[in-house]
Motif scaffolding. Structure first.
Motif, PDB file in Angstrom:
ATOM      1  N   TRP A   2     -20.790  31.810  -4.452  1.00 58.90           N
ATOM      2  CA  TRP A   2     -19.498  31.834  -3.785  1.00 58.90           C
ATOM      3  C   TRP A   2     -18.823  30.469  -3.868  1.00 58.90           C
ATOM      4  O   TRP A   2     -17.622  30.368  -4.152  1.00 58.90           O
ATOM      5  CB  TRP A   2     -19.671  32.284  -2.333  1.00 58.90           C
ATOM      6  N   GLN A   5     -17.518  29.783  -7.353  1.00 58.85           N
ATOM      7  CA  GLN A   5     -16.270  30.511  -7.590  1.00 58.85           C
ATOM      8  C   GLN A   5     -15.089  29.786  -6.962  1.00 58.85           C
ATOM      9  O   GLN A   5     -14.017  29.689  -7.567  1.00 58.85           O
ATOM     10  CB  GLN A   5     -16.374  31.938  -7.042  1.00 58.85           C
ATOM     11  N   ARG A   6     -15.262  29.260  -5.760  1.00 59.32           N
ATOM     12  CA  ARG A   6     -14.162  28.538  -5.108  1.00 59.32           C
ATOM     13  C   ARG A   6     -13.806  27.286  -5.915  1.00 59.32           C
ATOM     14  O   ARG A   6     -12.636  26.971  -6.109  1.00 59.32           O
ATOM     15  CB  ARG A   6     -14.542  28.129  -3.676  1.00 59.32           C
ATOM     16  N   GLU A   8     -14.312  26.708  -9.135  1.00 59.35           N
ATOM     17  CA  GLU A   8     -13.717  27.075 -10.417  1.00 59.35           C
ATOM     18  C   GLU A   8     -12.277  27.541 -10.248  1.00 59.35           C
ATOM     19  O   GLU A   8     -11.444  27.325 -11.129  1.00 59.35           O
ATOM     20  CB  GLU A   8     -14.583  28.099 -11.124  1.00 59.35           C
ATOM     21  N   GLU A   9     -11.950  28.142  -9.115  1.00 57.10           N
ATOM     22  CA  GLU A   9     -10.556  28.501  -8.829  1.00 57.10           C
ATOM     23  C   GLU A   9      -9.675  27.264  -8.782  1.00 57.10           C
ATOM     24  O   GLU A   9      -8.477  27.331  -9.038  1.00 57.10           O
ATOM     25  CB  GLU A   9     -10.457  29.259  -7.509  1.00 57.10           C
ATOM     26  N   TRP A  10     -10.255  26.135  -8.433  1.00 55.60           N
ATOM     27  CA  TRP A  10      -9.534  24.866  -8.380  1.00 55.60           C
ATOM     28  C   TRP A  10      -9.512  24.150  -9.719  1.00 55.60           C
ATOM     29  O   TRP A  10      -8.966  23.073  -9.838  1.00 55.60           O
ATOM     30  CB  TRP A  10     -10.204  23.930  -7.383  1.00 55.60           C
ATOM     31  N   GLY A 157      -9.168  19.572  -6.573  1.00 56.70           N
ATOM     32  CA  GLY A 157      -8.329  20.725  -6.277  1.00 56.70           C
ATOM     33  C   GLY A 157      -6.868  20.500  -6.571  1.00 56.70           C
ATOM     34  O   GLY A 157      -6.010  21.199  -6.050  1.00 56.70           O
ATOM     35  N   GLN A 160      -5.138  24.535 -10.107  1.00 52.06           N
ATOM     36  CA  GLN A 160      -5.775  25.801  -9.782  1.00 52.06           C
ATOM     37  C   GLN A 160      -5.756  26.709 -10.995  1.00 52.06           C
ATOM     38  O   GLN A 160      -4.833  26.662 -11.801  1.00 52.06           O
ATOM     39  CB  GLN A 160      -5.053  26.497  -8.629  1.00 52.06           C
ATOM     40  N   LEU A 161      -6.789  27.527 -11.115  1.00 54.72           N
ATOM     41  CA  LEU A 161      -6.845  28.544 -12.155  1.00 54.72           C
ATOM     42  C   LEU A 161      -6.529  29.877 -11.517  1.00 54.72           C
ATOM     43  O   LEU A 161      -7.094  30.224 -10.479  1.00 54.72           O
ATOM     44  CB  LEU A 161      -8.245  28.599 -12.775  1.00 54.72           C
ATOM     45  N   LEU A 162      -5.634  30.601 -12.113  1.00 48.09           N
ATOM     46  CA  LEU A 162      -5.287  31.921 -11.613  1.00 48.09           C
ATOM     47  C   LEU A 162      -5.883  32.971 -12.536  1.00 48.09           C
ATOM     48  O   LEU A 162      -5.835  32.838 -13.755  1.00 48.09           O
ATOM     49  CB  LEU A 162      -3.769  32.096 -11.546  1.00 48.09           C
ATOM     50  N   HIS A 163      -6.448  33.991 -11.958  1.00 47.43           N
ATOM     51  CA  HIS A 163      -7.044  35.084 -12.723  1.00 47.43           C
ATOM     52  C   HIS A 163      -6.299  36.380 -12.386  1.00 47.43           C
ATOM     53  O   HIS A 163      -5.985  36.624 -11.226  1.00 47.43           O
ATOM     54  CB  HIS A 163      -8.527  35.259 -12.356  1.00 47.43           C
ATOM     55  N   ARG A 164      -6.036  37.157 -13.385  1.00 46.07           N
ATOM     56  CA  ARG A 164      -5.439  38.467 -13.155  1.00 46.07           C
ATOM     57  C   ARG A 164      -6.198  39.479 -13.983  1.00 46.07           C
ATOM     58  O   ARG A 164      -6.590  39.206 -15.112  1.00 46.07           O
ATOM     59  CB  ARG A 164      -3.971  38.468 -13.587  1.00 46.07           C
TER      60      ARG A 164
END
Length: 167
Positions: A2, A5-6, A8-10, A157, A160-164
């Motif tokens: 978890w 994942q947080r 990597e979102e950054w 941070g 940010q990486l955005l995933h869709r």
């Protein structure tokens, strides 16, 4: 996972994961290695009051610092027991022991405060180590309400990486 994942979102690349048994020397070795190769180290679990909870001792050993009573942490633990209508058992005092120079990460729902520690390294760039409880609900809240802000203070941070997902 978890926490990875947080991060990597950054846009933070997570390079390593390690699982270590409840052994001071083994944990200290893994922490020492992590500090040597990473700018940010996250540790979860082993902050409880039992004899098997040896993370704080291991971190202190890894960075060559003594464990000292953190009065802010001790008072927070006492207040949690008081809110629950009981007195704090002596064994929980262990949870207020932090490596010298560490900052407390307040745990609003449990007795295990987290650890925020800056560790100097050769070459001038320091490592930031965060230790959080292993209880997922506590760890996630402490991450969101404390660690995120502290990471932003040091410039983590910024992107940010955005995933869709397209179906």
């Amino acid at each position: 996972q978890w926490l990875s994942q947080r991060l990597e979102e950054w846009g933070v690349r997570v390079m390593y994961h390690a699982a270590v048994g409840d052994d001071v020397d083994a944990i200290a070795g893994v922490v020492r290695q992590a500090i040597g190769r990473s700018d940010i180290v996250l540790v979860t679990g082993g902050l409880g009051p039992t004899p098997a909870d040896v993370t704080r001792e291991s971190i202190a050993q890894a960075v060559g610092r003594k464990l000292i009573v953190n009065e802010e942490a001790l008072e927070s633990i006492r207040q949690l027991f008081a809110r629950r209508g009981s007195s704090m058992p002596a064994r929980n005092e262990k949870q207020a022991m932090l490596p010298e120079g560490a900052r407390v990460i307040v745990n609003p729902h449990g007795t295990a405060p987290g650890i925020d520690l800056e560790v100097p390294r050769a070459g001038g760039k320091s490592c930031r180590l965060f230790a959080l409880p292993g209880v997922p609900a506590e760890m996630r809240e402490m991450w969101t309400h404390s660690v995120v802000g502290r990471l932003r203070e040091i410039g983590v941070g910024q992107r940010q990486l955005l995933h869709r997902k397209l179906n």
